[in-house]
Design an enzyme around this catalytic site. Structure first.
Site, PDB file in Angstrom:
ATOM      1  N   GLU A  17     -23.770  -9.623  22.995  1.00  0.00           N
ATOM      2  CA  GLU A  17     -23.355  -9.578  21.590  1.00  0.00           C
ATOM      3  C   GLU A  17     -21.975 -10.192  21.353  1.00  0.00           C
ATOM      4  O   GLU A  17     -21.746 -10.851  20.347  1.00  0.00           O
ATOM      5  CB  GLU A  17     -23.334  -8.143  21.051  1.00  0.00           C
ATOM      6  CG  GLU A  17     -22.790  -8.158  19.630  1.00  0.00           C
ATOM      7  CD  GLU A  17     -22.922  -6.861  18.869  1.00  0.00           C
ATOM      8  OE1 GLU A  17     -23.130  -5.819  19.490  1.00  0.00           O
ATOM      9  OE2 GLU A  17     -22.816  -6.932  17.639  1.00  0.00           O
ATOM     10  N   ASP A  39     -25.844  -5.429  25.247  1.00  0.00           N
ATOM     11  CA  ASP A  39     -24.964  -4.953  24.183  1.00  0.00           C
ATOM     12  C   ASP A  39     -23.943  -4.052  24.884  1.00  0.00           C
ATOM     13  O   ASP A  39     -24.288  -2.962  25.349  1.00  0.00           O
ATOM     14  CB  ASP A  39     -25.769  -4.160  23.140  1.00  0.00           C
ATOM     15  CG  ASP A  39     -24.974  -3.952  21.860  1.00  0.00           C
ATOM     16  OD1 ASP A  39     -23.730  -4.052  21.912  1.00  0.00           O
ATOM     17  OD2 ASP A  39     -25.593  -3.665  20.823  1.00  0.00           O
ATOM     18  N   ILE A  45     -21.343  -2.286  23.930  1.00  0.00           N
ATOM     19  CA  ILE A  45     -21.277  -0.977  23.259  1.00  0.00           C
ATOM     20  C   ILE A  45     -22.158  -1.073  22.022  1.00  0.00           C
ATOM     21  O   ILE A  45     -21.862  -1.835  21.102  1.00  0.00           O
ATOM     22  CB  ILE A  45     -19.836  -0.598  22.842  1.00  0.00           C
ATOM     23  CG1 ILE A  45     -18.938  -0.445  24.080  1.00  0.00           C
ATOM     24  CG2 ILE A  45     -19.854   0.710  22.036  1.00  0.00           C
ATOM     25  CD1 ILE A  45     -17.507  -0.031  23.768  1.00  0.00           C
ATOM     26  N   ASP A  46     -23.251  -0.338  22.019  1.00  0.00           N
ATOM     27  CA  ASP A  46     -24.058  -0.246  20.805  1.00  0.00           C
ATOM     28  C   ASP A  46     -23.624   1.033  20.101  1.00  0.00           C
ATOM     29  O   ASP A  46     -23.581   2.098  20.709  1.00  0.00           O
ATOM     30  CB  ASP A  46     -25.553  -0.194  21.144  1.00  0.00           C
ATOM     31  CG  ASP A  46     -26.383  -0.152  19.868  1.00  0.00           C
ATOM     32  OD1 ASP A  46     -26.195  -1.020  19.001  1.00  0.00           O
ATOM     33  OD2 ASP A  46     -27.224   0.756  19.746  1.00  0.00           O
ATOM     34  N   THR A  68     -20.663   0.784  17.931  1.00  0.00           N
ATOM     35  CA  THR A  68     -19.201   0.632  17.984  1.00  0.00           C
ATOM     36  C   THR A  68     -18.491   1.482  16.918  1.00  0.00           C
ATOM     37  O   THR A  68     -17.437   2.059  17.172  1.00  0.00           O
ATOM     38  CB  THR A  68     -18.819  -0.863  17.819  1.00  0.00           C
ATOM     39  OG1 THR A  68     -19.361  -1.567  18.936  1.00  0.00           O
ATOM     40  CG2 THR A  68     -17.316  -1.077  17.793  1.00  0.00           C
ATOM     41  N   ASP A 107     -29.616  -5.429  20.419  1.00  0.00           N
ATOM     42  CA  ASP A 107     -29.785  -4.067  19.897  1.00  0.00           C
ATOM     43  C   ASP A 107     -31.062  -3.418  20.440  1.00  0.00           C
ATOM     44  O   ASP A 107     -31.117  -2.219  20.639  1.00  0.00           O
ATOM     45  CB  ASP A 107     -29.898  -4.064  18.366  1.00  0.00           C
ATOM     46  CG  ASP A 107     -28.647  -4.557  17.667  1.00  0.00           C
ATOM     47  OD1 ASP A 107     -27.548  -4.147  18.086  1.00  0.00           O
ATOM     48  OD2 ASP A 107     -28.759  -5.356  16.710  1.00  0.00           O
TER      49      ASP A 107
HETATM   50  C1  IPD Z   1     -25.270  -1.819  15.358  1.00  0.00           C
HETATM   51  C2  IPD Z   1     -25.901  -0.444  15.530  1.00  0.00           C
HETATM   52  C3  IPD Z   1     -26.423   0.048  14.209  1.00  0.00           C
HETATM   53  C4  IPD Z   1     -27.418  -0.927  13.582  1.00  0.00           C
HETATM   54  C5  IPD Z   1     -26.764  -2.296  13.419  1.00  0.00           C
HETATM   55  C6  IPD Z   1     -26.260  -2.786  14.773  1.00  0.00           C
HETATM   56  P1  IPD Z   1     -23.251  -2.400  17.057  1.00  0.00           P
HETATM   57  O1  IPD Z   1     -24.841  -2.324  16.609  1.00  0.00           O
HETATM   58  O2  IPD Z   1     -26.960  -0.474  16.460  1.00  0.00           O
HETATM   59  O3  IPD Z   1     -27.071   1.287  14.343  1.00  0.00           O
HETATM   60  O4  IPD Z   1     -27.782  -0.458  12.312  1.00  0.00           O
HETATM   61  O5  IPD Z   1     -27.732  -3.195  12.890  1.00  0.00           O
HETATM   62  O6  IPD Z   1     -25.647  -4.045  14.596  1.00  0.00           O
HETATM   63  O7  IPD Z   1     -22.593  -3.386  16.167  1.00  0.00           O
HETATM   64  O8  IPD Z   1     -22.699  -1.036  16.957  1.00  0.00           O
HETATM   65  O9  IPD Z   1     -23.388  -2.908  18.465  1.00  0.00           O
HETATM   66 CA    CA Z   2     -25.703  -3.238  18.679  1.00  0.00          CA
HETATM   67 CA    CA Z   3     -22.307  -3.884  20.113  1.00  0.00          CA
END
Ligand code: IPD
Ligand code: CA
Ligand code: CA
Length: 269
Positions: A73, A91, A93-94, A96, A219
């Protein structure tokens, strides 16, 4: 080395890597105020820890599998070259926003694909020390114990996770009505804010479905495989199988017995 042996090697590698990466994120979280920057909007955040974790994961993959491609990402897009069709999708950190605001409800997501097929996927929640994994043809696991779907589910006894509520595109696709109706016919709707973790929760039976709009491969790369290996269904909103393309797309992952009902809900009038 046979394909089966490779699969096992990859899941062991990804598991160790996700645990080490999660440790870096946890260390970073110790700072009282995690500083961040904006990406595309005031809702799209990135921290130095996201970048540090991605650098760490990428370096380890390059060192161990120099011919493999890597998509991450935070800017990684490496064509491994050679004849390898393997590509890691990460990813760092999912969740963030949760990482910054809550210090929990975030995860590291690491997947390996070959062509369009998932080979191994790991989602690690370091704050709870929960590691969800899936290996093609071998099943899904939580901290090494098998997870999967049992029995039948009906809509009125299902807990549904989603990000549709806050995604502007929901309105443009005229899905708002469906979401309100969904909240009424299900047992409840939840929004955790970390798609990879929510997919892992579907596989573990903590949610019965997850509906995500505007998701990127990093994701759902690992979560999709984990849900499928647990025996669940994953598709786009039209019911078609999801290809790991770089465009953002809608995803529906669920207990197999409610997938059809949920697709009906998403039918655009
Ligand atoms: C996000 C999270 C969020 C989702 C967003 C993503 P990130 O990823 O997974 O729940 O609704 O579409 O972009 O930016 O925290 O890695
Ligand atoms: Ca994510
Ligand atoms: Ca992320």
């Amino acid at each position: 080395m046979t394909e089966a042996m490779n699969g096992q090697e990859y899941i062991l590698f990804a598991t160790k890597l996700a645990r080490e990466a999660g440790k870096i994120a946890l260390e970073g979280r110790k700072e009282k105020i995690v500083s961040y920057q904006f990406k595309s909007s005031h809702k799209d955040l990135v921290t130095e820890i996201d970048r540090q974790v991605e650098r760490f994961i990428v370096a380890k993959i390059k060192e161990t599998y120099p011919s493999h491609g890597i998509l991450g990402e935070e800017g990684t897009n490496i064509d491994g070259g050679g004849n390898s069709s393997y590509r890691w999708v990460i990813d760092p950190i999912d969740g963030t926003t949760n990482f910054i605001h809550q210090g929990i409800n975030f995860c590291v997501s690491i997947a390996l694909y070959q062509g369009g097929e998932g080979v191994a996927g790991v989602v690690y929640d370091p704050s709870r020390d929960e590691l969800f994994s899936g290996e093609r043809g071998k099943g899904a696991f939580l901290n090494g114990s098998p997870i999967g779907f049992t029995g039948e589910k009906k809509m009125d006894e299902s807990l549904i996770g989603t990000n549709l509520i806050w995604v502007g595109r929901t309105r443009r696709l005229k899905l708002e009505e469906s979401i309100y109706r969904l909240a009424n016919v299900s047992r409840g709707v939840r929004s955790l804010g970390a798609a990879a973790l929510e997919l892992a929760y579907v596989a573990a039976g903590r949610l019965d479905a997850y509906l995500g709009l505007y998701l990127s491969p990093w994701d759902y790369g690992a979560g999709k495989l984990i849900v499928e290996e647990a025996g669940g269904k994953v598709s786009n909103f039209d019911g078609d199988s999801l290809s790991l393309i770089s465009e953002k797309q809608g995803l529906l992952a669920s207990h197999p017995s409610i997938h059809g009902d949920l697709l009906q809900f998403l039918k655009r009038e």
